[in-house]
Write an enzyme that holds these catalytic residues in place. Structure first.
Site, PDB file in Angstrom:
ATOM      1  N   LEU A 129       0.803  -1.101   0.091  1.00 10.18           N
ATOM      2  CA  LEU A 129       0.339  -0.261  -0.259  1.00 10.18           C
ATOM      3  C   LEU A 129       0.816   0.919  -0.228  1.00 10.18           C
ATOM      4  CD1 LEU A 129      -2.732  -1.266   2.602  1.00 10.18           C
ATOM      5  CD2 LEU A 129      -2.809  -1.333   0.254  1.00 10.18           C
ATOM      6  N   ASP A 130       0.493   2.676  -0.652  1.00 10.66           N
ATOM      7  CA  ASP A 130       1.292   3.310  -1.172  1.00 10.66           C
ATOM      8  C   ASP A 130       1.781   4.448   0.582  1.00 10.66           C
ATOM      9  OD1 ASP A 130      -0.471   5.525  -0.844  1.00 10.66           O
ATOM     10  OD2 ASP A 130      -0.821   5.205  -3.172  1.00 10.66           O
ATOM     11  N   LEU A 131       2.364   4.958   0.758  1.00  9.45           N
ATOM     12  CA  LEU A 131       2.223   6.035   2.008  1.00  9.45           C
ATOM     13  C   LEU A 131       1.000   6.630   2.545  1.00  9.45           C
ATOM     14  CD1 LEU A 131       4.650   7.490   3.777  1.00  9.45           C
ATOM     15  CD2 LEU A 131       4.615   8.798   2.082  1.00  9.45           C
TER      16      LEU A 131
END
Length: 256
Positions: A129-131
């Site tokens: 999952l991105d930041l």
């Protein structure tokens, strides 16, 4: 239809050696071991063309191995080796601002900072999952299991809630469902359902069957729209528990 209690189908046979030939077992036996029916009944359903393996209709005598994707009654299952007596699976509620890497050169907090400590093994993230994306992240101590869950051939569903800035015409929803061409290939939402729609922003529930980098955001961006909030709430048949707080984890039975 009620979701099944299992996402994984286990092979009960054991390979003679770790580097031996691929371990396989008859499909109807694997399904029966998972409690999805009697062997005789499942053989009949296979004969009637009601079971698919890796997107193809199964036949009597079909065998499956680790990583294969089985579909029955509209639900998808992944076949995994049963050599996981000590394997653990964890559900983690990822907050914004955490990266999914063990060490970050920029010094940002990582999801691994909040996970239970292990002796003799380590946590492996199932996808990323991105930041700025929150929600369900699965982790396991079993590398083969992680690979099976992430493999593109399994095409397991990932469900997200997303808030999109601005008005979203029906034509855009139709285009995102039909599919578009991104820089790394064609992409589409398997399902897209409005939750609320307004002039300043709208909420949608979307489903993908793959996990390419920032794919949800890039799909919306292809239509000139920006996602301001994104949360994963389901991976395959595993849902983010409502009472699991951000930054906390909860164990999951690997056979669930």
């Amino acid at each position: 239809m009620t979701a099944p209690t299992r996402t994984l189908l286990s092979l009960k046979r054991q390979a003679a050696a770790d580097h031996g030939p691929r371990l396989e077992e008859r499909l109807h036996k694997v399904l029966a071991n998972a409690g999805l029916g009697s062997r005789r009944m499942l053989e009949q359903r296979i004969e009637q063309g009601e079971v698919r393996v890796n997107n193809e209709v199964a036949t009597i005598g079909t065998s499956v191995g680790a990583g294969d994707r089985v579909e029955l009654d509209g639900h998808a299952y992944v076949v995994a080796s049963d050599r996981r007596e000590d394997a653990e699976v964890l559900m983690y509620h990822k907050p914004e601002g955490e990266v999914i890497t063990r060490e970050d050169p920029e010094g940002r907090p990582t999801v691994f900072d909040n996970l239970p400590r292990l002796k003799g093994s380590r946590w492996i993230a199932v996808g990323r999952l991105d930041l700025n994306t929150t929600g369900l992240l699965l982790l396991t101590t079993d590398g083969d299991l992680a690979h099976a869950l992430m493999h593109p051939g399994t095409a397991l569903e990932r469900e997200y809630l997303c808030r999109v800035h601005g008005e979203v015409p029906d034509e855009v929803l139709a285009q995102l469902s039909a599919g578009i061409e991104l820089e790394d290939g064609p992409a589409r939402f398997e399902e897209i359902a409005p939750i609320s729609r307004g002039g300043s922003h709208s909420w949608f529930r979307v489903i993908l069957r793959e996990g390419r980098n920032r794919e949800v955001r890039r799909l919306w961006e292809s239509q000139g729209l920006m996602v301001s909030r994104l949360k994963r709430i389901r991976y395959a048949n595993i849902e983010l528990p409502r009472l699991l707080r951000r930054g906390h984890s909860q164990a999951l039975d690997a056979a669930a």
